[in-house]
Design a protein around this motif. Structure first.
Motif, PDB file in Angstrom:
ATOM      1  N   SER A  63       0.847  -1.183   0.000  1.00  0.00           N
ATOM      2  CA  SER A  63       0.000   0.000   0.000  1.00  0.00           C
ATOM      3  C   SER A  63       0.886   1.237   0.000  1.00  0.00           C
ATOM      4  CB  SER A  63      -0.898  -0.001   1.237  1.00  0.00           C
ATOM      5  OG  SER A  63      -1.621   1.202   1.327  1.00  0.00           O
ATOM      6  N   ILE A  65       0.568   5.701  -0.159  1.00  0.00           N
ATOM      7  CA  ILE A  65      -0.174   6.960  -0.237  1.00  0.00           C
ATOM      8  C   ILE A  65       0.858   8.070  -0.387  1.00  0.00           C
ATOM      9  CG2 ILE A  65      -1.707   8.565   0.948  1.00  0.00           C
ATOM     10  CD1 ILE A  65      -2.797   6.137   2.516  1.00  0.00           C
ATOM     11  N   THR A  67       1.271  12.212  -1.192  1.00  0.00           N
ATOM     12  CA  THR A  67       0.635  13.521  -1.304  1.00  0.00           C
ATOM     13  C   THR A  67       1.729  14.538  -1.600  1.00  0.00           C
ATOM     14  OG1 THR A  67      -1.059  12.876   0.280  1.00  0.00           O
ATOM     15  CG2 THR A  67      -0.804  15.227  -0.133  1.00  0.00           C
ATOM     16  N   SER A  85      -2.355  -1.500  -3.509  1.00  0.00           N
ATOM     17  CA  SER A  85      -3.169  -0.289  -3.578  1.00  0.00           C
ATOM     18  C   SER A  85      -2.263   0.932  -3.555  1.00  0.00           C
ATOM     19  CB  SER A  85      -4.187  -0.225  -2.439  1.00  0.00           C
ATOM     20  OG  SER A  85      -3.520  -0.100  -1.202  1.00  0.00           O
ATOM     21  N   SER A  87      -2.448   5.440  -3.801  1.00  0.00           N
ATOM     22  CA  SER A  87      -3.191   6.690  -3.869  1.00  0.00           C
ATOM     23  C   SER A  87      -2.180   7.816  -4.030  1.00  0.00           C
ATOM     24  CB  SER A  87      -4.011   6.895  -2.588  1.00  0.00           C
ATOM     25  OG  SER A  87      -4.616   8.172  -2.602  1.00  0.00           O
ATOM     26  N   ASN A  89      -1.960  12.011  -4.695  1.00  0.00           N
ATOM     27  CA  ASN A  89      -2.648  13.297  -4.739  1.00  0.00           C
ATOM     28  C   ASN A  89      -1.607  14.369  -5.017  1.00  0.00           C
ATOM     29  OD1 ASN A  89      -5.344  12.344  -3.746  1.00  0.00           O
ATOM     30  ND2 ASN A  89      -4.066  11.717  -2.040  1.00  0.00           N
ATOM     31  N   SER A 107      -5.623  -1.833  -7.002  1.00  0.00           N
ATOM     32  CA  SER A 107      -6.481  -0.640  -6.995  1.00  0.00           C
ATOM     33  C   SER A 107      -5.606   0.601  -6.891  1.00  0.00           C
ATOM     34  CB  SER A 107      -7.487  -0.682  -5.836  1.00  0.00           C
ATOM     35  OG  SER A 107      -6.816  -0.634  -4.607  1.00  0.00           O
ATOM     36  N   SER A 108      -6.036   1.664  -7.557  1.00  0.00           N
ATOM     37  CA  SER A 108      -5.279   2.913  -7.493  1.00  0.00           C
ATOM     38  C   SER A 108      -6.199   4.103  -7.717  1.00  0.00           C
ATOM     39  CB  SER A 108      -4.148   2.917  -8.522  1.00  0.00           C
ATOM     40  OG  SER A 108      -4.683   2.823  -9.816  1.00  0.00           O
ATOM     41  N   VAL A 109      -5.801   5.209  -7.099  1.00  0.00           N
ATOM     42  CA  VAL A 109      -6.502   6.476  -7.237  1.00  0.00           C
ATOM     43  C   VAL A 109      -5.449   7.543  -7.491  1.00  0.00           C
ATOM     44  CG1 VAL A 109      -7.926   8.201  -6.079  1.00  0.00           C
ATOM     45  CG2 VAL A 109      -8.367   5.780  -5.699  1.00  0.00           C
ATOM     46  N   SER A 130      -9.362   1.365 -10.885  1.00  0.00           N
ATOM     47  CA  SER A 130      -8.581   2.598 -10.935  1.00  0.00           C
ATOM     48  C   SER A 130      -9.494   3.798 -11.129  1.00  0.00           C
ATOM     49  CB  SER A 130      -7.545   2.550 -12.065  1.00  0.00           C
ATOM     50  OG  SER A 130      -8.188   2.438 -13.311  1.00  0.00           O
TER      51      SER A 130
END
Length: 137
Positions: A63, A65, A67, A85, A87, A89, A107-109, A130
């Motif tokens: 995982s 994240i 930013t 996963s 993410s 931003n 999964s990815s954002v 996605s």
């Protein structure tokens, strides 16, 4: 070998990005490379004028994240595992993201707000999800 390919992709993106001439005048830079092998989730926040992030994750569940808030934001995430996963931003004038994932479930954002936004997601798994959101200033 794959780690070197990821760096080559960042360098190529870095060189061909619009506005790169102004980077010589950059006041601050934050460059991070994180390798996580079966470790806890990677959480990275960068708030410099130039932000470069590389995350390489291998293990059962990976995982990440990331930013970034700066003028130039570049992120590369490469993950291999059962469940992956990511993410990302980004808020800045120039935003570039690459996410590569391989696993049973990926999964990815990616969310980008800026003048120039580029996002690439490559997923290889039984279940792939996605979402990419891009907006101008």
């Amino acid at each position: 070998m794959k780690y070197h390919l990821l760096i080559a992709a960042w360098v190529t993106t870095f060189v061909v990005s619009p506005g790169i001439i102004n980077l010589a005048q950059a006041q601050t830079a934050n460059i991070k490379t994180i390798v996580s092998i079966g470790g806890p989730p990677v959480i990275l926040k960068q708030n410099s004028q130039l932000n470069l992030a590389g995350v390489f994750g291998v293990g059962g569940n990976t995982s990440a994240i990331v930013t970034q808030n700066g003028t130039y934001n570049y992120t590369g995430v490469l993950q291999f595992g059962g469940t992956t996963s990511a993410s990302v931003n980004q808020l800045g004038a120039n935003n570039v993201t690459f996410v590569g994932q391989s696993g049973q479930s990926t999964s990815s954002v990616v969310a980008q707000v800026g003048s120039v936004n580029s996002g690439v997601i490559s997923q290889f798994g039984a279940t792939n999800t996605s979402n990419v959101t891009q907006a101008g200033p």
